[in-house]
Design an enzyme around this catalytic site. Sequence first.
Site, PDB file in Angstrom:
ATOM      1  CB  SER A  32     -10.424  -9.888 -25.262  1.00  0.00           C
ATOM      2  OG  SER A  32     -11.342  -8.847 -25.089  1.00  0.00           O
ATOM      3  CG  HIS A  63     -10.891  -4.241 -27.395  1.00  0.00           C
ATOM      4  ND1 HIS A  63     -11.131  -5.250 -28.289  1.00  0.00           N
ATOM      5  CD2 HIS A  63     -11.388  -4.670 -26.217  1.00  0.00           C
ATOM      6  CE1 HIS A  63     -11.757  -6.240 -27.682  1.00  0.00           C
ATOM      7  NE2 HIS A  63     -11.915  -5.923 -26.419  1.00  0.00           N
ATOM      8  CG  HIS A  85     -17.700  -5.071 -26.684  1.00  0.00           C
ATOM      9  ND1 HIS A  85     -16.459  -4.500 -26.644  1.00  0.00           N
ATOM     10  CD2 HIS A  85     -17.518  -6.398 -26.956  1.00  0.00           C
ATOM     11  CE1 HIS A  85     -15.543  -5.441 -26.875  1.00  0.00           C
ATOM     12  NE2 HIS A  85     -16.156  -6.593 -27.066  1.00  0.00           N
ATOM     13  CE1 TYR A  87     -18.279  -3.800 -22.672  1.00  0.00           C
ATOM     14  CE2 TYR A  87     -18.706  -5.971 -23.591  1.00  0.00           C
ATOM     15  CZ  TYR A  87     -17.815  -4.984 -23.215  1.00  0.00           C
ATOM     16  OH  TYR A  87     -16.471  -5.168 -23.386  1.00  0.00           O
ATOM     17  CD  GLU A  88     -17.494  -0.219 -25.455  1.00  0.00           C
ATOM     18  OE1 GLU A  88     -16.992   0.917 -25.494  1.00  0.00           O
ATOM     19  OE2 GLU A  88     -17.145  -1.155 -26.202  1.00  0.00           O
ATOM     20  CB  ALA A 115     -12.285 -13.602 -24.963  1.00  0.00           C
ATOM     21  CG  MET A 210     -20.227 -10.135 -22.546  1.00  0.00           C
ATOM     22  SD  MET A 210     -19.523  -9.062 -21.292  1.00  0.00           S
ATOM     23  CE  MET A 210     -19.497 -10.171 -19.873  1.00  0.00           C
ATOM     24  CB  SER A 211     -18.260  -9.532 -28.835  1.00  0.00           C
ATOM     25  OG  SER A 211     -17.539 -10.746 -28.994  1.00  0.00           O
ATOM     26  CG  ASN A 234     -14.139 -17.414 -18.427  1.00  0.00           C
ATOM     27  OD1 ASN A 234     -13.894 -16.627 -19.344  1.00  0.00           O
ATOM     28  ND2 ASN A 234     -15.361 -17.670 -18.019  1.00  0.00           N
ATOM     29  CG  HIS A 246     -11.785  -7.189 -19.313  1.00  0.00           C
ATOM     30  ND1 HIS A 246     -12.324  -7.897 -20.364  1.00  0.00           N
ATOM     31  CD2 HIS A 246     -10.931  -6.297 -19.880  1.00  0.00           C
ATOM     32  CE1 HIS A 246     -11.823  -7.451 -21.510  1.00  0.00           C
ATOM     33  NE2 HIS A 246     -10.968  -6.482 -21.242  1.00  0.00           N
TER      34      HIS A 246
HETATM   35  N1  HPA Z   1     -19.113 -14.722 -19.964  1.00  0.00           N
HETATM   36  C1  HPA Z   1     -19.353 -13.748 -20.861  1.00  0.00           C
HETATM   37  N2  HPA Z   1     -18.407 -13.240 -21.641  1.00  0.00           N
HETATM   38  C2  HPA Z   1     -17.164 -13.745 -21.539  1.00  0.00           C
HETATM   39  C3  HPA Z   1     -16.862 -14.764 -20.618  1.00  0.00           C
HETATM   40  C4  HPA Z   1     -17.899 -15.287 -19.797  1.00  0.00           C
HETATM   41  O1  HPA Z   1     -17.704 -16.189 -18.968  1.00  0.00           O
HETATM   42  N3  HPA Z   1     -15.522 -15.028 -20.756  1.00  0.00           N
HETATM   43  C5  HPA Z   1     -15.066 -14.206 -21.735  1.00  0.00           C
HETATM   44  N4  HPA Z   1     -16.050 -13.421 -22.207  1.00  0.00           N
END
Ligand code: HPA
Length: 273
Positions: A32, A63, A85, A87-88, A115, A210-211, A234, A246
């Site tokens: 991302s 994506h 991912h 998580y999907e 990200a 998460m990747s 963040n 997101h």
């Molecule tokens: N946590 C998990 N995955 C992320 C985050 C986060 O704060 N920011 C971007 N991807």
Amino acid sequence: MTTLQAAVTTSAALIRQRAGDRLPRIAVLLGSGWAGVADAVKDAVDIPYHELPAFPVLGVGGHAGLLRLGTLGGQNVMVLSGRKHAYETGDASVMKGVIRTLAALGCEVLLQTNAAGSLDPALRPGALMLVTDHLNIVQRSPLFDEPADGRFVSMADAYDPLLRAQAHATAARAGMPLDEGVYAWVMGPQFETPAEIRMLQVLGAQAVGMSTVPETILARHAGMHVLALSMITNMACGLSEEVLSHFHTLDTAAQAGEHAAQLVEAIVADLEL
Ligand code: HPA
């Protein structure tokens, strides 16, 4: 031959045909916010993932699901926009066909981007972090069903020290700030709790996302060298007042994206394989 092997062979043949005499040794997998890297590719030839049987069908906003062949910083590259991912579906091996296809094509370097949230008060949104190592917090592996002893793959130097040194040298030469740190992989898709973030801080992580980790494991298993860059979008949960989403990730990524793409182009230009 398994169904996966057959799909990899077919996908590799199709890519080889389209690449002609400029088959790349470097693949760049975009997360991302890193779309600017694909935009910077010259003489682009695009292949949508859905034409490649070993590649996944994608679902997350931001994506595209596109493989782009071309040159970046003067080097032949393959830029992959979009990953599926874990998580999907809960399956950590969803990118196995992709990474195996890259390896079958003779790709030697996998440059990953993602990200991530920051766990370090000094690492602010917009910063770029070179991944030095990872924490596979979820303890899932994309190699669960591998039959051979090759599955016991070493994770020492998972993020290649020589490539990392080259990346730092490039960033310093270009006057681009580049932090470094440990990336903790969480399964998601929910963000972390403040208690989970405190746990990850104690464990020594600087960023959370998460990747990336499943693909690193697959690439190391396939004998490829890995380099990974995180864009801090963040402060992790509990470290600032902002509510994570997101949308927020994509918004911050859009602001830092140009700078990030320039750094990747410079790193690729200088890569010595
Ligand atoms: N946590 C998990 N995955 C992320 C985050 C986060 O704060 N920011 C971007 N991807």
